[in-house]
Design a protein around this motif. Structure first.
Motif, PDB file in Angstrom:
ATOM      1  N   GLU A 280       3.165  -3.875 -16.937  1.00  0.00           N
ATOM      2  CA  GLU A 280       1.304  -3.304 -16.953  1.00  0.00           C
ATOM      3  C   GLU A 280       0.275  -4.310 -16.691  1.00  0.00           C
ATOM      4  OE1 GLU A 280       3.265  -1.498 -21.550  1.00  0.00           O
ATOM      5  OE2 GLU A 280       2.870  -3.858 -21.035  1.00  0.00           O
ATOM      6  N   LEU A 281       0.462  -5.938 -16.876  1.00  0.00           N
ATOM      7  CA  LEU A 281      -0.916  -6.422 -16.308  1.00  0.00           C
ATOM      8  C   LEU A 281      -0.383  -6.164 -14.405  1.00  0.00           C
ATOM      9  CD1 LEU A 281      -2.442  -8.888 -16.396  1.00  0.00           C
ATOM     10  CD2 LEU A 281      -0.865 -10.217 -15.929  1.00  0.00           C
ATOM     11  N   LEU A 282       0.352  -5.761 -13.962  1.00  0.00           N
ATOM     12  CA  LEU A 282       0.161  -5.486 -12.790  1.00  0.00           C
ATOM     13  C   LEU A 282      -0.972  -4.332 -12.709  1.00  0.00           C
ATOM     14  CD1 LEU A 282       3.336  -5.826 -10.663  1.00  0.00           C
ATOM     15  CD2 LEU A 282       1.661  -6.774 -10.453  1.00  0.00           C
ATOM     16  N   GLU A 283      -0.175  -3.467 -13.158  1.00  0.00           N
ATOM     17  CA  GLU A 283      -0.593  -2.053 -13.296  1.00  0.00           C
ATOM     18  C   GLU A 283      -2.781  -1.940 -14.150  1.00  0.00           C
ATOM     19  OE1 GLU A 283       0.574   0.787 -16.552  1.00  0.00           O
ATOM     20  OE2 GLU A 283       2.395   0.986 -15.451  1.00  0.00           O
ATOM     21  N   LEU A 284      -3.259  -3.062 -15.287  1.00  0.00           N
ATOM     22  CA  LEU A 284      -4.702  -3.220 -14.596  1.00  0.00           C
ATOM     23  C   LEU A 284      -4.800  -4.165 -13.481  1.00  0.00           C
ATOM     24  CD1 LEU A 284      -6.899  -4.173 -17.138  1.00  0.00           C
ATOM     25  CD2 LEU A 284      -5.368  -6.209 -17.466  1.00  0.00           C
ATOM     26  N   LEU A 285      -4.463  -5.024 -13.204  1.00  0.00           N
ATOM     27  CA  LEU A 285      -4.942  -5.338 -11.414  1.00  0.00           C
ATOM     28  C   LEU A 285      -5.107  -3.947 -10.967  1.00  0.00           C
ATOM     29  CD1 LEU A 285      -2.674  -8.718 -11.713  1.00  0.00           C
ATOM     30  CD2 LEU A 285      -5.494  -8.540 -12.007  1.00  0.00           C
ATOM     31  N   GLN A 286      -3.900  -3.263 -10.477  1.00  0.00           N
ATOM     32  CA  GLN A 286      -4.485  -2.174  -9.504  1.00  0.00           C
ATOM     33  C   GLN A 286      -5.611  -1.480 -10.056  1.00  0.00           C
ATOM     34  OE1 GLN A 286      -0.605  -1.061  -9.563  1.00  0.00           O
ATOM     35  NE2 GLN A 286      -0.110  -1.909  -7.708  1.00  0.00           N
ATOM     36  N   ALA A 287      -5.763  -1.504 -11.318  1.00  0.00           N
ATOM     37  CA  ALA A 287      -6.689  -0.198 -11.887  1.00  0.00           C
ATOM     38  C   ALA A 287      -8.587  -0.993 -11.672  1.00  0.00           C
ATOM     39  CB  ALA A 287      -6.306   0.042 -13.546  1.00  0.00           C
ATOM     40  N   MET A 288      -8.138  -2.654 -12.047  1.00  0.00           N
ATOM     41  CA  MET A 288      -9.596  -2.960 -11.448  1.00  0.00           C
ATOM     42  C   MET A 288      -9.732  -2.931  -9.817  1.00  0.00           C
ATOM     43  SD  MET A 288      -9.167  -6.094 -13.670  1.00  0.00           S
ATOM     44  CE  MET A 288     -10.428  -7.131 -13.821  1.00  0.00           C
ATOM     45  N   VAL A 289      -8.908  -3.252  -9.174  1.00  0.00           N
ATOM     46  CA  VAL A 289      -8.995  -3.310  -7.564  1.00  0.00           C
ATOM     47  C   VAL A 289      -9.861  -1.809  -7.307  1.00  0.00           C
ATOM     48  CG1 VAL A 289      -7.738  -2.856  -4.966  1.00  0.00           C
ATOM     49  CG2 VAL A 289      -7.691  -4.792  -7.176  1.00  0.00           C
ATOM     50  N   ALA A 290      -9.249  -0.390  -7.903  1.00  0.00           N
ATOM     51  CA  ALA A 290      -9.412   0.716  -7.675  1.00  0.00           C
ATOM     52  C   ALA A 290     -10.641   0.918  -7.783  1.00  0.00           C
ATOM     53  CB  ALA A 290      -8.530   1.964  -8.613  1.00  0.00           C
ATOM     54  N   GLN A 291     -11.118   0.469  -9.145  1.00  0.00           N
ATOM     55  CA  GLN A 291     -12.539   0.367  -9.744  1.00  0.00           C
ATOM     56  C   GLN A 291     -13.644  -0.315  -8.894  1.00  0.00           C
ATOM     57  OE1 GLN A 291     -12.205  -2.058 -13.441  1.00  0.00           O
ATOM     58  NE2 GLN A 291     -11.753   0.154 -14.746  1.00  0.00           N
ATOM     59  N   ARG A 292     -13.102  -1.370  -8.551  1.00  0.00           N
ATOM     60  CA  ARG A 292     -13.514  -1.845  -7.345  1.00  0.00           C
ATOM     61  C   ARG A 292     -14.453  -1.056  -6.028  1.00  0.00           C
ATOM     62  NH1 ARG A 292     -12.680  -5.006 -11.192  1.00  0.00           N
ATOM     63  NH2 ARG A 292     -14.269  -6.471 -12.133  1.00  0.00           N
TER      64      ARG A 292
ATOM     65  N   GLU B  14     -14.241   2.042  -5.467  1.00  0.00           N
ATOM     66  CA  GLU B  14     -14.921   2.342  -5.856  1.00  0.00           C
ATOM     67  C   GLU B  14     -16.409   2.450  -5.701  1.00  0.00           C
ATOM     68  OE1 GLU B  14     -16.736   6.826  -6.437  1.00  0.00           O
ATOM     69  OE2 GLU B  14     -14.367   6.435  -5.649  1.00  0.00           O
ATOM     70  N   SER B  15     -16.704   0.825  -6.825  1.00  0.00           N
ATOM     71  CA  SER B  15     -17.979   1.019  -6.435  1.00  0.00           C
ATOM     72  C   SER B  15     -18.770   0.416  -5.121  1.00  0.00           C
ATOM     73  CB  SER B  15     -18.074  -0.542  -7.000  1.00  0.00           C
ATOM     74  OG  SER B  15     -17.654  -0.447  -8.374  1.00  0.00           O
ATOM     75  N   ILE B  16     -17.940   0.148  -4.224  1.00  0.00           N
ATOM     76  CA  ILE B  16     -18.019  -0.636  -3.087  1.00  0.00           C
ATOM     77  C   ILE B  16     -18.305   0.892  -2.245  1.00  0.00           C
ATOM     78  CG2 ILE B  16     -17.047  -0.869  -0.351  1.00  0.00           C
ATOM     79  CD1 ILE B  16     -15.130  -3.248  -1.981  1.00  0.00           C
TER      80      ILE B  16
ATOM     81  N   GLY C 227     -26.813   2.275  -0.216  1.00  0.00           N
ATOM     82  CA  GLY C 227     -27.003   0.940   1.071  1.00  0.00           C
ATOM     83  C   GLY C 227     -27.130  -0.375   0.803  1.00  0.00           C
ATOM     84  N   GLN C 228     -26.625  -0.844  -0.976  1.00  0.00           N
ATOM     85  CA  GLN C 228     -26.776  -2.039  -1.401  1.00  0.00           C
ATOM     86  C   GLN C 228     -25.543  -2.695  -0.765  1.00  0.00           C
ATOM     87  OE1 GLN C 228     -25.956  -0.249  -5.563  1.00  0.00           O
ATOM     88  NE2 GLN C 228     -28.147  -0.423  -5.356  1.00  0.00           N
ATOM     89  N   LEU C 229     -25.656  -2.881   0.220  1.00  0.00           N
ATOM     90  CA  LEU C 229     -24.653  -3.789   0.782  1.00  0.00           C
ATOM     91  C   LEU C 229     -23.847  -5.057   0.535  1.00  0.00           C
ATOM     92  CD1 LEU C 229     -24.928  -2.980   5.151  1.00  0.00           C
ATOM     93  CD2 LEU C 229     -24.154  -1.987   3.616  1.00  0.00           C
ATOM     94  N   GLU C 230     -25.069  -5.903  -0.006  1.00  0.00           N
ATOM     95  CA  GLU C 230     -25.090  -7.012  -0.356  1.00  0.00           C
ATOM     96  C   GLU C 230     -23.871  -7.176  -2.010  1.00  0.00           C
ATOM     97  OE1 GLU C 230     -27.555  -9.992  -3.044  1.00  0.00           O
ATOM     98  OE2 GLU C 230     -28.270  -9.973  -1.462  1.00  0.00           O
ATOM     99  N   LEU C 231     -24.298  -6.473  -2.997  1.00  0.00           N
ATOM    100  CA  LEU C 231     -23.382  -5.930  -4.159  1.00  0.00           C
ATOM    101  C   LEU C 231     -22.125  -5.347  -2.990  1.00  0.00           C
ATOM    102  CD1 LEU C 231     -25.796  -3.890  -6.371  1.00  0.00           C
ATOM    103  CD2 LEU C 231     -25.053  -6.101  -6.605  1.00  0.00           C
ATOM    104  N   ALA C 232     -21.767  -4.389  -2.554  1.00  0.00           N
ATOM    105  CA  ALA C 232     -19.962  -4.532  -2.043  1.00  0.00           C
ATOM    106  C   ALA C 232     -19.654  -4.997  -1.231  1.00  0.00           C
ATOM    107  CB  ALA C 232     -20.545  -3.255  -0.931  1.00  0.00           C
TER     108      ALA C 232
ATOM    109  N   GLU D 191     -14.730  -9.498  -4.530  1.00  0.00           N
ATOM    110  CA  GLU D 191     -13.783  -9.756  -6.095  1.00  0.00           C
ATOM    111  C   GLU D 191     -12.109  -9.151  -6.090  1.00  0.00           C
ATOM    112  OE1 GLU D 191     -16.128  -8.261  -8.776  1.00  0.00           O
ATOM    113  OE2 GLU D 191     -17.462  -9.314  -9.062  1.00  0.00           O
ATOM    114  N   ILE D 192     -12.424  -7.934  -4.488  1.00  0.00           N
ATOM    115  CA  ILE D 192     -11.089  -7.424  -4.174  1.00  0.00           C
ATOM    116  C   ILE D 192     -10.269  -8.569  -3.962  1.00  0.00           C
ATOM    117  CG2 ILE D 192     -10.090  -5.222  -3.075  1.00  0.00           C
ATOM    118  CD1 ILE D 192     -12.185  -4.083  -3.534  1.00  0.00           C
ATOM    119  N   GLU D 193     -10.948  -9.507  -3.291  1.00  0.00           N
ATOM    120  CA  GLU D 193      -9.962 -10.290  -2.406  1.00  0.00           C
ATOM    121  C   GLU D 193      -9.313 -11.247  -3.352  1.00  0.00           C
ATOM    122  OE1 GLU D 193      -8.768  -9.759   0.217  1.00  0.00           O
ATOM    123  OE2 GLU D 193      -9.936  -7.586   0.458  1.00  0.00           O
ATOM    124  N   VAL D 194      -9.849 -11.846  -4.343  1.00  0.00           N
ATOM    125  CA  VAL D 194      -9.159 -12.242  -5.887  1.00  0.00           C
ATOM    126  C   VAL D 194      -8.521 -12.280  -6.563  1.00  0.00           C
ATOM    127  CG1 VAL D 194      -9.979 -13.681  -7.839  1.00  0.00           C
ATOM    128  CG2 VAL D 194     -11.715 -13.669  -5.785  1.00  0.00           C
ATOM    129  N   ILE D 195      -8.592 -10.823  -6.241  1.00  0.00           N
ATOM    130  CA  ILE D 195      -7.393 -10.316  -7.815  1.00  0.00           C
ATOM    131  C   ILE D 195      -6.210  -9.500  -6.802  1.00  0.00           C
ATOM    132  CG2 ILE D 195      -7.027  -7.807  -8.689  1.00  0.00           C
ATOM    133  CD1 ILE D 195     -10.201  -7.487  -9.001  1.00  0.00           C
TER     134      ILE D 195
END
Length: 176
Positions: free
Chosen positions: A77-89, A91-93, A100-105, A111-115
């Motif tokens: 379940e923790l793996l699923e949580l981490l995968q969801a966090m990657v998916a959210q990020r 989508e944000s990217i 055009g907000q490349l700094e935020l991307a 953050e994805i790399e850390v997760i």
């Protein structure tokens, strides 16, 4: 930085079929060690992400306990949580790049790399094909109606290690 070899422990256990149990919270230990190491190295990005993961985990644990699971989340379940966090990020990217907000991307990408350090490595195309063929053979699947059973078994054997949409296409090709 996360401790060297931290994910390899979980990956080896999953690959060997010796999946972690609730009494063996490997990912939680990794998260604690990663936070300790990031703090020692003063890696602000890793500290922030580890704390974010801990907060999400604590919230999910509480919800899980309220629903009658006294141990809280399992490693799966923790793996699923981490995968969801990657998916959210991810989508944000996409949205940040479109606007055009490349700094935020870039920040989301970091953050994805850390997760991803906590996730098992993805299987390559060839390994995915081998896994699909192996599961089909093990289950004796021969008709298209067996697709659900094969995908279910793949999800159990290779949690978070393959793109199951692609795996489904492979299964349908093999069985169709």
């Amino acid at each position: 930085m996360l401790p060297t070899g931290a994910c390899e422990v979980v990956n080896a256990m999953i690959v060997d079929g010796d999946e972690p149990t609730k009494s063996q919270p490997v990912l939680r230990e990794q998260l604690n060690e990663a936070l300790r190491t990031a703090t020692e190295n003063e890696d602000r990005r890793a500290i922030a992400i580890c704390r974010l993961i801990h907060a999400a985990l604590k919230e999910r644990d509480q919800t899980s306990r309220d629903e009658g699971q006294p141990e809280g989340l399992t490693d799966d379940e923790l793996l699923e949580l981490l995968q969801a966090m990657v998916a959210q990020r991810s989508e944000s990217i996409r949205r940040y790049e479109e606007s055009g907000q490349l700094e935020l991307a870039e920040r989301e990408s970091e953050e994805i790399e850390v997760i991803k350090r906590f996730l098992p490595p993805k299987l390559g195309e060839e390994a995915c094909t081998e896994a699909v063929c192996r599961v089909i053979a093990d289950l004796g699947a021969c008709k298209l109606k067996d697709t659900g059973r094969v995908i279910s078994e793949l999800k159990q054997r290779y949690p978070g290690q393959m793109d199951f949409a692609k795996a489904r296409r492979l299964v349908c090709q093999r069985l169709g």
